[in-house]
Structures are given as structure tokens and as C-alpha cells.
Write a protein that holds these residues in place. Structure first.
Motif, PDB file in Angstrom:
ATOM      1  N   CYS A 103      36.210  37.855  37.414  1.00 49.63           N
ATOM      2  CA  CYS A 103      35.465  38.095  38.652  1.00 49.63           C
ATOM      3  C   CYS A 103      34.013  37.672  38.432  1.00 49.63           C
ATOM      4  O   CYS A 103      33.424  37.948  37.382  1.00 49.63           O
ATOM      5  N   LEU A 107      28.464  38.411  42.050  1.00 60.38           N
ATOM      6  CA  LEU A 107      29.085  38.827  43.306  1.00 60.38           C
ATOM      7  C   LEU A 107      29.705  40.214  43.168  1.00 60.38           C
ATOM      8  O   LEU A 107      29.601  41.047  44.078  1.00 60.38           O
ATOM      9  N   THR A 108      30.334  40.471  42.032  1.00 56.93           N
ATOM     10  CA  THR A 108      30.954  41.775  41.801  1.00 56.93           C
ATOM     11  C   THR A 108      29.906  42.880  41.776  1.00 56.93           C
ATOM     12  O   THR A 108      30.075  43.943  42.400  1.00 56.93           O
ATOM     13  N   MET A 111      28.606  43.520  45.327  1.00 60.75           N
ATOM     14  CA  MET A 111      29.567  44.278  46.132  1.00 60.75           C
ATOM     15  C   MET A 111      29.558  45.753  45.740  1.00 60.75           C
ATOM     16  O   MET A 111      29.512  46.637  46.613  1.00 60.75           O
ATOM     17  N   THR A 438      24.690  35.331  46.112  1.00 62.36           N
ATOM     18  CA  THR A 438      24.722  36.728  46.550  1.00 62.36           C
ATOM     19  C   THR A 438      24.197  36.929  47.964  1.00 62.36           C
ATOM     20  O   THR A 438      24.401  37.994  48.549  1.00 62.36           O
ATOM     21  N   LEU A 463      35.849  36.332  43.440  1.00 57.66           N
ATOM     22  CA  LEU A 463      35.862  37.778  43.241  1.00 57.66           C
ATOM     23  C   LEU A 463      37.152  38.268  42.606  1.00 57.66           C
ATOM     24  O   LEU A 463      37.143  39.174  41.770  1.00 57.66           O
ATOM     25  N   SER A 472      39.487  46.645  48.088  1.00 53.66           N
ATOM     26  CA  SER A 472      38.246  45.909  47.820  1.00 53.66           C
ATOM     27  C   SER A 472      38.090  44.664  48.691  1.00 53.66           C
ATOM     28  O   SER A 472      37.005  44.093  48.749  1.00 53.66           O
ATOM     29  N   SER A 475      35.913  45.751  51.429  1.00 52.89           N
ATOM     30  CA  SER A 475      34.584  45.959  50.843  1.00 52.89           C
ATOM     31  C   SER A 475      33.834  44.642  50.720  1.00 52.89           C
ATOM     32  O   SER A 475      32.675  44.525  51.128  1.00 52.89           O
ATOM     33  N   ALA A 476      34.497  43.634  50.144  1.00 51.66           N
ATOM     34  CA  ALA A 476      33.866  42.330  49.974  1.00 51.66           C
ATOM     35  C   ALA A 476      33.522  41.719  51.319  1.00 51.66           C
ATOM     36  O   ALA A 476      32.435  41.150  51.501  1.00 51.66           O
ATOM     37  N   PHE A 480      29.521  41.010  52.076  1.00 56.39           N
ATOM     38  CA  PHE A 480      29.065  39.622  52.183  1.00 56.39           C
ATOM     39  C   PHE A 480      29.063  39.121  53.620  1.00 56.39           C
ATOM     40  O   PHE A 480      28.314  38.194  53.949  1.00 56.39           O
TER      41      PHE A 480
END
Length: 500
Positions: A103, A107-108, A111, A438, A463, A472, A475-476, A480
């Protein structure tokens, strides 16, 4: 009444109408941008994959008290809920573990650190949340013990989430145009994005957000990128995510990212339609398998049903089922484990349920090799050990000397009546997508931002790989999507002379 200026002269075009797309639209409009949303689907089939989810969204929290601030009043079960804290570091660790370290770290981290604030922001825009007792907890000594770090969901699931998003968008003046497939991204002489095209129709704007999903509904691309037999997998969500906008970005020079030969795929009712059902949506999934044994047509087990809490295995086991003869398997329960079955999934209309008073009879009715299943059950029962069974946690109740093992929740399968549920592979979304930073700028193959192009949701790669922590995806998309809308609005309003 449709605002014609939003169609003819928008500041931001958002492609898609799922959770990520709407979060982008909300973030752009609250910064003063005029937003036009374009969706390939007709109005009655809008919402992308979001519509087909159960609405579970992975977030971080310090405990029950923090979650209580997000949910509607009137939750009488809340005083009896046990929910362990789950912080950003826990989220990051889960992502690294289930993706085998593949991942994107930035980005992780973004998030995991942003999701709690983004949830509160969504609530300000009219999105309603609840605790999902029936899917994510078990009653233990009169308490609702939540497992798998996924207690929160949207009210009325994915259907409710899309409806609440749409209402919020309408209140803020967003215009949505349906039945409009984006197949090209328009650019000026300097390489800046100037809009998108649908056939011969062009839509101009200084900022474009791609949030139209991956390519899981395109059987040709599934075979090309995922491999043999993936063209035969059932699509559990929208039939409209076929990858055109994603391909348009790649044609423009966007960098591909992520696990292009990987996807989110689950145990899906074998009798489900080939693409998502707009009435039953998520109810064809079969996620109580940790308390079962799962066998193929020969009656052989082929995976560790109890490897982890189901939130950390369900998205990878669809691929294991696809590899079996006929791309089919059966989840086998007995009277001891039947009370643990999720009613929404295992009592859905038309579910492929078989019941019998003996293993041999069950096998005959299901089309499983009777001798193979009887041998498997006998071998499995002999390998189980005594101990305390606890469905609300990894209880360590494992088999001895069995391959594959069952690492948790291994009880003898010996109390009739026996139940079998036929399952196949249901693909949710593909893991390969576009590289973003990001702030959701789409990057080109040299690592530079493509001016005016942003992405969020399942259109983004990097991701997820190999597997996926439950909840998730929303969530992502939220984190984003919000960042993409804010970035797109900032660029668009700065492009206009003097701003606005």
C-alpha cells in the motif's frame, strides 16, 4: 430547475456518482465552485458501486463515546456495546498487513489520519451513521462485542448513502447529467485539462475529477489484467464500471499504479445474477464462513476459514473460489453454527440453501462428491480440539495436523440438520488505477501532476493489493474525494480571472 450555467460553464466536472464523486462535489461546492456531475448510468441506476455496499466505513476512534457523537439519537443498545479503540496507527498497520506491504505509504497515512475528520464533515453534509450490531458484533454475556474494527456504517447502507449524498448535492446546486459516458479527456495546447467528451458532446471546465470506478464490469479487461477465468466472475456491483474514463486518463499519459492483477472479490451466492441486483444489493454476499467449512465439488477444503476475522479475509477468498472446479464452493454449517448466520445474507430471497439430516444426503442434494465430503468432515472433526469457542474474537480454537488448517473457530461439524450454501466468486472492484498524490492530483508517468486532472475512489490505484481491510473503500473514497474536490475547486477558481 436545472441551472444551465452549471452545464455550459462549470468550474469542476466530476465523473461518477458514487461516494467518492459526491464527496468531491460537496468539497468543491462549499468552496464556491459550480459543479457538473456526469454519470454513465441512467438516473435509476446511479450511485456506482456505493449503491451496492452495506455502508460499512472504516474509521478511527478512541472508543464508544467518540462513536456516539456520530450516530443518531435513540440507539438504546449503545450502553451495552463493547468497542475497542482503533487509532490511525492501527489502521495503517492493518493496511500494511493485509496488502503484504504493497500500500502506498503516503496515501495510506493520509487516509488513516483524515478519515475521522472526514466522517464528521460528511455528517455535516447530511450523511447519517449507525452502529452495525447485526453484522459486526456478537452477544457475549449480554454485551454487544464488536469485532474487526468496523462498527460504523451509513444508515440504510449503500442505498441510503447515495440518497443522502444526492440530497446534499441538490441542496448545494450541483447538476447531475446521467446516461453520459466519458470516453475522452480534453486538453489545451499547453497540456492543461479543459474538460471531457462523451462521444461528440464536449463538456468544458478547468478542473476534472475522475471518480467513476475501476474496470470490474468489463469482462475483456478482467481477463486481460486479472487472468484466466476472471471474465466468468459475477459482478456484485454496478454494471457501468467498465473502465472508459480510467483508460482515457491513461491515454492522456497518466501513470498507472497499484495491483493491476488484483481485485476485491468475495464469496457470492452462486445463484445471484451476473451483475448487481438493485433490490438485494449486498445481500448475496456470504460472510459467516469463518464458522463453517468451505469445500469444492470434490468435497475438499481449500482455504483456512478461520485465518482471521472475516473483515480481513472476505475480500480475497472470492479469488480462491474462482480457482475451484466450476468456480463454485459450498459453505457447510450444522445446528451448532446455524445461529451465527447473518440473517440478511443467508435468508435473502432465492438464496441457494440446502438442508439435510446427514452429510451424505447434503452432498447428494448439493452436487458435491458424497465420499469426498464425508471423508473431509470426518477428518476435520477428528482434528478439532476442545476449548472455548468465541465468535467475537480470534479464539485460537484450531485444528491439529490438518491441511489447510482452520486457525480459529474450529468446532466439530456433527449436529444435524446440516446446511450448505453454494457460492461463487463475486468481484467488487479492481485494485489497479491511477497514481495520485495526497491532494488527489493525477500524476503522469514522470511523476508530475497533470494540470486540471484529479481522481478519487476506485479509479485510484496504490492503496490495495492482494487483500483489503473491510470498509476501507468508502474511507478512501471519502478522504480522497474530499481532497480532490477541494483541489479541483482551488485550481478552477484561480484559473478564472480574478477568481470568484
Amino acid at each position: 430547475m436545472v441551472d444551465k450555467d452549471h452545464i455550459d460553464n462549470p468550474d469542476v466536472i466530476v465523473v461518477g456518482t458514487g461516494n467518492a464523486a459526491f464527496c468531491a462535489a460537496h468539497a468543491a461546492t462549499e468552496r464556491g465552485a459550480r459543479v457538473l456531475m456526469l454519470d454513465k448510468a441512467p438516473a435509476e441506476a446511479a450511485g456506482g458501486n456505493t449503491f451496492f455496499t452495506a455502508g460499512a466505513i472504516r474509521t478511527t476512534y478512541g472508543g464508544v463515546e467518540e462513536l456516539a457523537e456520530l450516530i443518531d439519537d435513540g440507539d438504546t443498545q449503545l450502553p451495552h456495546a463493547d468497542i475497542a479503540p482503533y487509532g490511525p496507527d492501527d489502521f495503517i498497520a492493518d493496511m500494511r498487513r493485509v496488502t503484504q506491504g504493497h500500500c502506498d505509504p503516503e496515501l495510506t497515512r493520509t487516509m488513516a489520519q483524515d478519515i475521522a475528520g472526514t466522517i464528521r464533515w460528511m455528517r455535516e453534509h447530511g450523511i447519517r451513521f449507525r452502529l452495525q450490531y447485526e453484522r459486526q458484533s456478537h452477544q457475549v454475556q449480554g454485551r454487544h462485542r464488536f469485532f474487526g474494527n468496523l462498527p460504523l456504517a451509513t444508515v440504510d447502507g449503500g442505498k441510503g448513502l447515495v440518497a443522502q449524498h444526492r440530497s446534499a448535492a441538490e441542496r448545494s446546486g450541483v447538476v447531475i447529467r446521467y446516461s453520459t459516458e466519458v470516453d475522452r479527456i480534453l486538453t489545451g495546447p499547453d497540456g492543461r485539462v479543459t474538460g471531457v467528451a462523451s462521444g461528440t458532446t464536449e463538456f468544458r471546465a478547468p478542473s476534472v475529477v475522475l471518480a467513476s470506478g475501476g474496470f470490474q464490469a468489463n469482462s475483456l479487461l478482467r481477463a486481460q489484467y486479472l487472468g484466466p477465468n476472471w471474465d466468468l466472475a459475477k459482478v456484485r456491483g454496478t454494471p457501468y464500471n467498465t473502465g472508459q474514463a480510467l483508460q482515457a486518463a491513461l491515454d492522456l499519459g497518466a501513470a498507472p499504479a497499484g495491483h493491476w492483477s488484483g481485485c476485491h472479490a468475495v464469496a457470492w451466492d452462486a445463484d445471484a445474477p451476473q451483475t448487481g441486483d438493485f433490490e438485494l444489493t449486498n445481500r448475496y454476499t456470504k460472510q459467516s464462513y469463518p464458522y463453517s467449512i468451505v469445500v469444492n465439488a470434490q468435497g475438499h477444503r481449500f482455504l483456512d476459514e478461520g485465518a482471521d476475522l472475516r473483515n480481513y479475509t472476505y475480500a480475497k477468498y472470492g479469488a480462491e473460489i474462482l480457482r475451484q472446479p466450476g468456480a463454485r464452493a459450498w459453505q457447510i454449517f450444522d445446528a451448532r453454527t446455524a445461529p451465527l448466520l447473518g440473517k440478511a445474507e443467508y435468508e435473502a430471497p432465492g438464496v441457494s440453501r440446502i438442508q439435510a439430516d446427514s452429510i451424505a444426503e447434503l452432498a447428494e442434494q448439493a452436487g458435491i462428491n458424497p465420499a469426498g465430503l464425508e471423508h473431509t468432515v470426518k477428518e476435520y472433526n477428528a482434528a478439532t480440539a476442545t476449548g472455548t469457542f468465541d465468535p467475537s474474537r480470534k479464539d485460537g480454537l484450531s485444528t491439529t495436523g490438518l491441511q489447510p488448517p482452520k486457525s480459529n473457530w474450529a468446532q466439530p461439524l456433527d449436529k444435524p440438520p446440516y446446511l450448505a450454501f453454494a457460492v461463487t466468486c463475486g468481484i467488487t472492484f479492481t485494485f489497479g488505477g491511477l497514481q495520485i498524490d495526497t491532494d488527489a492530483h493525477v500524476l503522469d508517468t514522470e511523476g508530475a501532476a497533470i494540470p486540471g486532472l484529479f481522481a478519487a475512489g476506485e479509479t485510484v490505484g496504490g492503496l490495495f493489493a492482494h487483500n483489503y481491510p473491510g470498509g476501507s473503500g468508502l474511507s478512501a473514497g471519502a478522504v480522497f474525494g474530499r481532497r480532490a474536490g477541494a483541489s479541483a475547486a482551488a485550481l478552477a477558481l484561480d484559473t478564472h480571472t480574478g477568481g470568484r
